[in-house]
Design a protein around this motif. Sequence first.
Motif, mmCIF file in Angstrom:
data_model
loop_
_atom_site.group_PDB
_atom_site.id
_atom_site.type_symbol
_atom_site.label_atom_id
_atom_site.label_comp_id
_atom_site.label_asym_id
_atom_site.label_seq_id
_atom_site.Cartn_x
_atom_site.Cartn_y
_atom_site.Cartn_z
ATOM 1 N N PHE A 15 0.828 -1.207 0.000
ATOM 2 C CA PHE A 15 0.000 0.000 0.000
ATOM 3 C C PHE A 15 0.864 1.259 0.000
ATOM 4 O O PHE A 15 0.562 2.238 -0.693
ATOM 5 N N LEU A 16 1.932 1.244 0.780
ATOM 6 C CA LEU A 16 2.813 2.410 0.832
ATOM 7 C C LEU A 16 3.468 2.657 -0.522
ATOM 8 O O LEU A 16 3.553 3.809 -0.993
ATOM 9 N N LEU A 17 3.923 1.587 -1.175
ATOM 10 C CA LEU A 17 4.515 1.709 -2.513
ATOM 11 C C LEU A 17 3.480 2.232 -3.507
ATOM 12 O O LEU A 17 3.780 3.121 -4.327
ATOM 13 N N ALA A 18 2.246 1.709 -3.434
ATOM 14 C CA ALA A 18 1.183 2.174 -4.335
ATOM 15 C C ALA A 18 0.868 3.645 -4.106
ATOM 16 O O ALA A 18 0.615 4.399 -5.062
ATOM 17 N N ALA A 19 0.894 4.101 -2.840
ATOM 18 C CA ALA A 19 0.616 5.507 -2.527
ATOM 19 C C ALA A 19 1.676 6.424 -3.128
ATOM 20 O O ALA A 19 1.367 7.487 -3.681
ATOM 21 N N VAL A 20 2.941 6.004 -3.050
ATOM 22 C CA VAL A 20 4.033 6.816 -3.604
ATOM 23 C C VAL A 20 3.938 6.876 -5.127
ATOM 24 O O VAL A 20 4.068 7.943 -5.736
ATOM 25 N N LEU A 21 3.722 5.717 -5.761
ATOM 26 C CA LEU A 21 3.622 5.683 -7.225
ATOM 27 C C LEU A 21 2.404 6.473 -7.716
ATOM 28 O O LEU A 21 2.474 7.189 -8.718
ATOM 29 N N ALA A 22 1.269 6.352 -6.988
ATOM 30 C CA ALA A 22 0.063 7.093 -7.377
ATOM 31 C C ALA A 22 0.282 8.595 -7.281
ATOM 32 O O ALA A 22 -0.275 9.366 -8.069
ATOM 33 N N TRP A 28 1.881 13.722 -12.774
ATOM 34 C CA TRP A 28 2.131 13.666 -14.220
ATOM 35 C C TRP A 28 0.835 13.814 -15.017
ATOM 36 O O TRP A 28 0.783 14.516 -16.023
ATOM 37 N N SER A 29 -0.233 13.149 -14.563
ATOM 38 C CA SER A 29 -1.489 13.146 -15.323
ATOM 39 C C SER A 29 -2.431 14.286 -14.952
ATOM 40 O O SER A 29 -3.422 14.516 -15.640
ATOM 41 N N ARG A 30 -2.144 14.954 -13.824
ATOM 42 C CA ARG A 30 -2.981 16.042 -13.294
ATOM 43 C C ARG A 30 -4.374 15.577 -12.876
ATOM 44 O O ARG A 30 -5.289 16.371 -12.762
ATOM 45 N N LEU A 31 -4.503 14.280 -12.651
ATOM 46 C CA LEU A 31 -5.737 13.756 -12.054
ATOM 47 C C LEU A 31 -5.687 14.026 -10.553
ATOM 48 O O LEU A 31 -4.604 14.010 -9.949
ATOM 49 N N PRO A 32 -6.832 14.267 -9.905
ATOM 50 C CA PRO A 32 -6.824 14.418 -8.442
ATOM 51 C C PRO A 32 -6.217 13.185 -7.786
ATOM 52 O O PRO A 32 -6.476 12.045 -8.205
ATOM 53 N N TYR A 33 -5.407 13.413 -6.764
ATOM 54 C CA TYR A 33 -4.697 12.313 -6.108
ATOM 55 C C TYR A 33 -5.638 11.229 -5.584
ATOM 56 O O TYR A 33 -5.369 10.028 -5.765
ATOM 57 N N PRO A 34 -6.764 11.563 -4.928
ATOM 58 C CA PRO A 34 -7.676 10.506 -4.463
ATOM 59 C C PRO A 34 -8.213 9.639 -5.603
ATOM 60 O O PRO A 34 -8.363 8.420 -5.439
ATOM 61 N N ILE A 35 -8.492 10.268 -6.755
ATOM 62 C CA ILE A 35 -8.978 9.487 -7.906
ATOM 63 C C ILE A 35 -7.887 8.531 -8.379
ATOM 64 O O ILE A 35 -8.151 7.361 -8.702
ATOM 65 N N LEU A 393 -15.589 9.107 -7.646
ATOM 66 C CA LEU A 393 -15.141 9.248 -9.033
ATOM 67 C C LEU A 393 -15.843 10.421 -9.724
ATOM 68 O O LEU A 393 -15.182 11.313 -10.275
ATOM 69 N N LEU A 394 -17.176 10.457 -9.690
ATOM 70 C CA LEU A 394 -17.922 11.484 -10.424
ATOM 71 C C LEU A 394 -17.765 12.858 -9.779
ATOM 72 O O LEU A 394 -17.414 13.841 -10.444
ATOM 73 N N GLN A 395 -18.021 12.935 -8.478
ATOM 74 C CA GLN A 395 -17.972 14.235 -7.818
ATOM 75 C C GLN A 395 -16.535 14.716 -7.636
ATOM 76 O O GLN A 395 -16.268 15.916 -7.659
ATOM 77 N N GLY A 396 -15.607 13.768 -7.461
ATOM 78 C CA GLY A 396 -14.197 14.167 -7.349
ATOM 79 C C GLY A 396 -13.662 14.781 -8.622
ATOM 80 O O GLY A 396 -12.842 15.701 -8.593
ATOM 81 N N ILE A 397 -14.127 14.275 -9.771
ATOM 82 C CA ILE A 397 -13.703 14.855 -11.056
ATOM 83 C C ILE A 397 -14.378 16.207 -11.284
ATOM 84 O O ILE A 397 -13.787 17.128 -11.846
ATOM 85 N N LEU A 398 -15.619 16.357 -10.817
ATOM 86 C CA LEU A 398 -16.376 17.593 -11.057
ATOM 87 C C LEU A 398 -15.929 18.757 -10.183
ATOM 88 O O LEU A 398 -16.066 19.921 -10.580
ATOM 89 N N ILE A 399 -15.418 18.473 -8.987
ATOM 90 C CA ILE A 399 -15.258 19.527 -7.988
ATOM 91 C C ILE A 399 -14.260 20.610 -8.409
ATOM 92 O O ILE A 399 -14.492 21.801 -8.201
ATOM 93 N N THR A 400 -13.134 20.214 -9.024
ATOM 94 C CA THR A 400 -12.124 21.216 -9.391
ATOM 95 C C THR A 400 -12.612 22.149 -10.491
ATOM 96 O O THR A 400 -12.521 23.378 -10.344
ATOM 97 N N PRO A 401 -13.145 21.646 -11.636
ATOM 98 C CA PRO A 401 -13.650 22.588 -12.645
ATOM 99 C C PRO A 401 -14.815 23.438 -12.137
ATOM 100 O O PRO A 401 -14.946 24.606 -12.515
ATOM 101 N N LEU A 402 -15.643 22.873 -11.246
ATOM 102 C CA LEU A 402 -16.752 23.655 -10.705
ATOM 103 C C LEU A 402 -16.234 24.780 -9.808
ATOM 104 O O LEU A 402 -16.737 25.912 -9.854
ATOM 105 N N ALA A 403 -15.218 24.471 -9.000
ATOM 106 C CA ALA A 403 -14.627 25.502 -8.146
ATOM 107 C C ALA A 403 -13.987 26.602 -8.992
ATOM 108 O O ALA A 403 -14.088 27.794 -8.667
#
Length: 668
Positions: A15-22, A28-35, A393-403
């Motif tokens: 899990f720790l390795l996955a958290a660092v890689l994510a 790099w992808s500019r996706l929200p970290y939780p997503i 997934l849905l609301q996490g993607i929407l929140i930044t452009p809405l803000a």
Amino acid sequence: MTDSSFAFILALFTFLLAAVLAKEVSRWSRLPYPITLILAGLAMHAIQPSFSLPIDPLTEKDLAHDVILYILLPTLVFETAYNLDISKLAANRIAIFVLAIPGVLISSIVVAAIVNYFTPLSWQYALLLGAILSATDPTAVIAAFRQLNAPKDLIMLIEGESLFNDATAITLTKVLVLSFALSHGFWQTLGHGSGLFTITLLGGVICGWLFARLALWSLQKMPDDPFSEISLSLLMAFGCYLFAEKALEVSGIVAAAVAGISLATHAPLPVSKKSQQYLNHFWSYLSFIASASIFLIVGLWTDLGLLWDNITISIIVLAAIWLSRAAIAYGLLPYIGHLQRQAKSTPMAFRHLMFVGGMRGAVTLALAMGLVSVLGDETLLSITTGVVFLTILLQGILITPLARHFQLKEKELSDSIATAELTLSTLHHSRKVLQSLLNSELAHGGIPQALSARLDPLITEQEKQLQSWFSAEVGPIGLWNRLLLRCASLEIGYLYQLFDQGLIKASVYQELKNSLDEQMEAIRHQYQRPAFSHLPKRLSGLLTRLWQPISHAHPQRQALIYEMAWARLMSCQYVLNELAQIIEDEEIPEAVASHVAGIWQGWQQECETQISQIEHQQPNTATAVQQQLVHNFLHTAQAEHLQQYVQQCLISEDDAAQLLRQLESMDL
């Protein structure tokens, strides 16, 4: 080491390795970290059968439930509560309270009614589903808002709501399970449930407060050691949670939240500045690990095939959640502001973002896992897992452009003025530093002169901007308020400097800071400014009148008041000196400047009078405090002198500490 222990440790490392890689993929992808974390969890779930990843322990319902509820959740709750902005929490307390208790009840009932009507689930299952889905998870929202520099009031509303409605949702779920198990009539069940709900919440509050008081007392008594103090904070956070849950059978989440808030109200803690930094960094790292683990678990537990099979019921539940959230955001929030002293309604943009920001997460998933063993049925868990995944997934993607659409990055006028004032102050300081270099060897190349010439138009531009705001949009009263806030902030900063240097006790700093905070809150929210008081704020009315003569007659209380008076005398003089410089640099109108200066001059005279009275009435107490103040001043000077040798690598930190102890033992 047993095989199960080794497997659990390997799962944590994975899990720790996955958290660092994510984290890197998110950057790099500019996706929200939780997503990104949820997608990483989905990927681990998909490749687990082929590659045999060491994550089997966290795919077991009982273990995952215990890890979330007894390790990850207390970590997040305590860290969030400990780092809350107490002044913002106090200003928005009514809104947060309404969202956390009535809001949760409304959400639970609306979701239960819709689910019961449109799906085959019974009323009991529908109510349980409504209760576990009423807990919000704002991690992704808060991260996006902080990146966009969103208003602090909005962040506090969402963060405070989540902190307290998690506790309400957990308590409500327990009460419903117990009430359904008893199988009484409706009114008897309602009465029993309401009483149990109240006792569970109040018990958590009392438990958390007592643990925090014990921790504060221990920090005051124990020698300054960062590792001991961090260990004590861990014992308090998890100890109060487990003691409340297992020994008292009340709300552990409420206990952890109250413990964290109690420590935050007494910040800075009675520890050194270095220990405070260690403590803050330690809890920030634990929070990062806990938050990342929770999102990975959500992805790991999401079965896309099962989600597709239950897509109809998931969409119905999702629609019910959004409808209940709309009722809270647009039906409840507009009336909350009018219950507060500032009578300010919640802005429409805040309501839109509160609606979209109501995502579900760890608490919902953990509660659903816990209900599997109670009900012997995985129906609620499969529905809940899909809904949690879809909301994040849905609301996490929407929140930044809405803000961004609502232009939250644009600051309020007061924030813009504060930024401009700090910028102007820094530019003035830069010019003074450059002027000191004009007679040095560096001046031969003309660099200080050139930089000074560049600073002048920048200073002029900032002064014009401030003058424009003050004359066109703020006015004399607004300027007076701004100057009051600046002076109060300067005084708090100077008092903290005295505390950090060991010249005054933490209790002295805290009491004076509390009184100044009250002054600042009254100015910000435009209600009657209270008289400055040295008394603690825990007593009022008749109790204050009874307590005051008793406490003032006590020698220890008199010594504390005398020390506070000396601290305020020095801080008032500092503020008056800084105010004179501000007036000179920024051309503050004389009427405004003299009025503000008169307030601090009045406080300064009150302190002088109080000092004289105590010296006349209790000379021994005054002498003892003076000796302690001079001793603290000398000790600080010695420590600073030895620190210079440490920085020059002539002696080590341990050598300096040993020399300080040797100097302490001398009869000075």
